[in-house]
Design a protein around this motif. Sequence first.
Motif, PDB file in Angstrom:
ATOM      1  N   LEU A   1       0.774  -1.282   0.000  1.00  0.00           N
ATOM      2  CA  LEU A   1      -0.112  -0.013   0.081  1.00  0.00           C
ATOM      3  C   LEU A   1       0.823   1.330   0.007  1.00  0.00           C
ATOM      4  N   PHE A   2       1.811   1.197   0.674  1.00  0.00           N
ATOM      5  CA  PHE A   2       2.853   2.403   0.958  1.00  0.00           C
ATOM      6  C   PHE A   2       4.247   2.265   0.016  1.00  0.00           C
ATOM      7  N   ASP A   3       4.597   3.201  -0.460  1.00  0.00           N
ATOM      8  CA  ASP A   3       5.756   3.249  -1.308  1.00  0.00           C
ATOM      9  C   ASP A   3       7.198   3.147  -0.496  1.00  0.00           C
ATOM     10  N   SER A   4       7.084   3.498   0.625  1.00  0.00           N
ATOM     11  CA  SER A   4       8.299   3.831   1.279  1.00  0.00           C
ATOM     12  C   SER A   4       7.801   4.032   2.943  1.00  0.00           C
ATOM     13  N   PRO A   5       8.789   3.824   3.804  1.00  0.00           N
ATOM     14  CA  PRO A   5       8.504   3.979   5.428  1.00  0.00           C
ATOM     15  C   PRO A   5       7.850   5.406   5.657  1.00  0.00           C
ATOM     16  N   GLU A   6       8.650   6.492   4.774  1.00  0.00           N
ATOM     17  CA  GLU A   6       8.281   7.726   4.888  1.00  0.00           C
ATOM     18  C   GLU A   6       6.730   7.916   4.520  1.00  0.00           C
ATOM     19  N   HIS A   7       6.248   7.374   3.402  1.00  0.00           N
ATOM     20  CA  HIS A   7       5.033   7.430   2.892  1.00  0.00           C
ATOM     21  C   HIS A   7       4.194   6.903   4.176  1.00  0.00           C
ATOM     22  N   TYR A   8       4.274   5.661   4.714  1.00  0.00           N
ATOM     23  CA  TYR A   8       3.752   5.243   5.542  1.00  0.00           C
ATOM     24  C   TYR A   8       3.674   6.095   6.932  1.00  0.00           C
ATOM     25  N   HIS A   9       4.590   6.527   7.360  1.00  0.00           N
ATOM     26  CA  HIS A   9       4.692   7.580   8.487  1.00  0.00           C
ATOM     27  C   HIS A   9       3.777   9.046   8.187  1.00  0.00           C
ATOM     28  N   THR A  10       3.804   9.284   6.921  1.00  0.00           N
ATOM     29  CA  THR A  10       3.129  10.570   6.791  1.00  0.00           C
ATOM     30  C   THR A  10       1.585  10.330   6.961  1.00  0.00           C
ATOM     31  N   VAL A  11       1.169   9.092   6.178  1.00  0.00           N
ATOM     32  CA  VAL A  11      -0.112   8.923   6.206  1.00  0.00           C
ATOM     33  C   VAL A  11      -0.668   8.674   7.666  1.00  0.00           C
ATOM     34  N   MET A  12      -0.024   8.028   8.301  1.00  0.00           N
ATOM     35  CA  MET A  12      -0.377   7.501   9.628  1.00  0.00           C
ATOM     36  C   MET A  12      -0.263   8.854  10.742  1.00  0.00           C
ATOM     37  N   ASP A  13       0.352  10.032  10.435  1.00  0.00           N
ATOM     38  CA  ASP A  13       0.229  11.036  10.918  1.00  0.00           C
ATOM     39  C   ASP A  13      -0.653  12.011  10.570  1.00  0.00           C
ATOM     40  N   ASN A  14      -1.313  11.842   9.463  1.00  0.00           N
ATOM     41  CA  ASN A  14      -2.574  12.559   8.886  1.00  0.00           C
ATOM     42  C   ASN A  14      -3.825  12.433   9.727  1.00  0.00           C
ATOM     43  N   LYS A  15      -3.924  13.357  10.534  1.00  0.00           N
ATOM     44  CA  LYS A  15      -4.897  13.150  11.643  1.00  0.00           C
ATOM     45  C   LYS A  15      -6.656  13.298  10.917  1.00  0.00           C
TER      46      LYS A  15
ATOM     47  N   LYS B   1     -16.304   1.747   0.971  1.00  0.00           N
ATOM     48  CA  LYS B   1     -15.880   2.852   1.502  1.00  0.00           C
ATOM     49  C   LYS B   1     -14.435   3.165   1.805  1.00  0.00           C
ATOM     50  N   LEU B   2     -13.841   1.963   1.460  1.00  0.00           N
ATOM     51  CA  LEU B   2     -12.192   2.114   1.504  1.00  0.00           C
ATOM     52  C   LEU B   2     -11.673   3.136   0.337  1.00  0.00           C
ATOM     53  N   LYS B   3     -12.402   3.204  -0.638  1.00  0.00           N
ATOM     54  CA  LYS B   3     -11.817   3.668  -1.989  1.00  0.00           C
ATOM     55  C   LYS B   3     -11.306   5.131  -1.587  1.00  0.00           C
ATOM     56  N   PRO B   4     -12.206   6.108  -1.031  1.00  0.00           N
ATOM     57  CA  PRO B   4     -11.666   7.445  -0.930  1.00  0.00           C
ATOM     58  C   PRO B   4     -10.458   7.395   0.177  1.00  0.00           C
ATOM     59  N   ILE B   5     -10.125   6.611   0.995  1.00  0.00           N
ATOM     60  CA  ILE B   5      -9.093   6.438   1.997  1.00  0.00           C
ATOM     61  C   ILE B   5      -7.920   6.174   0.880  1.00  0.00           C
ATOM     62  N   TYR B   6      -8.310   5.071   0.386  1.00  0.00           N
ATOM     63  CA  TYR B   6      -7.173   4.646  -0.637  1.00  0.00           C
ATOM     64  C   TYR B   6      -6.576   5.580  -1.733  1.00  0.00           C
ATOM     65  N   GLU B   7      -7.559   6.266  -2.157  1.00  0.00           N
ATOM     66  CA  GLU B   7      -7.046   7.350  -3.010  1.00  0.00           C
ATOM     67  C   GLU B   7      -6.245   8.449  -2.515  1.00  0.00           C
ATOM     68  N   GLN B   8      -6.575   8.720  -1.237  1.00  0.00           N
ATOM     69  CA  GLN B   8      -5.802   9.969  -0.502  1.00  0.00           C
ATOM     70  C   GLN B   8      -4.517   9.466  -0.163  1.00  0.00           C
ATOM     71  N   ILE B   9      -4.510   8.080   0.125  1.00  0.00           N
ATOM     72  CA  ILE B   9      -3.192   7.449   0.456  1.00  0.00           C
ATOM     73  C   ILE B   9      -2.000   7.423  -0.832  1.00  0.00           C
ATOM     74  N   GLN B  10      -2.730   7.199  -1.829  1.00  0.00           N
ATOM     75  CA  GLN B  10      -2.131   7.234  -3.064  1.00  0.00           C
ATOM     76  C   GLN B  10      -1.606   8.547  -3.588  1.00  0.00           C
ATOM     77  N   LYS B  11      -2.515   9.629  -3.282  1.00  0.00           N
ATOM     78  CA  LYS B  11      -2.325  10.960  -3.713  1.00  0.00           C
ATOM     79  C   LYS B  11      -1.013  11.448  -2.702  1.00  0.00           C
ATOM     80  N   ILE B  12      -1.230  11.243  -1.544  1.00  0.00           N
ATOM     81  CA  ILE B  12      -0.195  11.680  -0.583  1.00  0.00           C
ATOM     82  C   ILE B  12       1.424  10.926  -1.038  1.00  0.00           C
ATOM     83  N   GLY B  13       1.291   9.763  -1.563  1.00  0.00           N
ATOM     84  CA  GLY B  13       2.468   9.137  -2.037  1.00  0.00           C
ATOM     85  C   GLY B  13       3.034   9.725  -3.356  1.00  0.00           C
TER      86      GLY B  13
END
Length: 339
Positions: free
Chosen positions: A113-127, A320-332
């Motif tokens: 799902l994530f491209d890198s640990p940095e991508h992962y951390h950025t998503v998880m810190d996105n309140k 319901k996961l689609k908008p979350i998934y799209e936002q994660i991809q957008k951040i990456g």
Amino acid sequence: MKKLRSFLSFTLLVICALILTSCGKEENKRIIRISHNQAQDHPTNIGLMAFEEFIESKLGDKYDVQIFPNELLGSQVNTVELTQTGAIDFAVASNAILESFDNIYQIFNLPYLFDSPEHYHTVMDNKELIEPIFTSTEKSGFEAVTWLDAGTRNFYTVKKPIKTPADLKGLKIRVQQSASNIRMMDLFGGAATPMGFGEVYTALQQSVIDGAENNELALTSNKHGEVAKFYSYNMHQMVPDILIGNLKFLNSLSSQEREIFNEGFILISKVQRDAWEDSVEKAKIHAEKDMKVQFIYPDVALFKEKVIPLHQEILDATPKLKPIYEQIQKIGKQMKEDK
């Protein structure tokens, strides 16, 4: 009915144990019990100890924080149920277990799902992105209060190294107890064997399973490297562990107390993540030199192409996961462009 009787018996035993641990404590203090399944030297325990110190420094006249590592109060499944009922106040839960309470948690189990640990951390810190996920289990009596880094999940095996997905064929691999993880293993070509984390060492030792998948600390902190001698960096998941809290307890806090607890939750994540990288490096050195574990670096693309169809399967089954998934991809995508 048998399962209910078993759980009630287990709950009674836990409550008795908690009463015993409370003996000698000041009667006017509210004991806060936190359970997790890691060893005392694990970053998770280090983060929780920082929380204990912080809360008691601010509210020590009212609260006594007690941490129970090593599954002392039971498996994660048991302690999540105990947190629901309020028998304990907080528990560290795997994302896979939370998926059974609300399938919104499936999003984090998607492989690659994530491209890198940095991508992962950025998503998880996105309140804004994460808070609706964390509060999705309120109807079950608990909510997530912070996330803990669990690194990347990789395969480790007893008898043969995993260099390509073909090497998984016919192997019984322990996975976390969730439908999406079982499906992921099917796509890889192995035989998924769901079980609790505390059972893995014995299962490896007795050849009940041929291998498992987890981060490097499982080799050392949980001693799986004593049995499994091949660790392959296929990096199929970056899945957070989640600290959950009993909703009734959280709602009983005054606004001032809740603000202090929220500061403490942020502290847990910070201290745990700061300790994580150093712990991983030490684990690799210990596993390689003392346990004779061989680290393997396969072509990740070969593994990714096997399981990437799972993304669409899950999104189609759970819209319901689609908008979350799209936002994660957008951040990456934005992070790549900013480099």
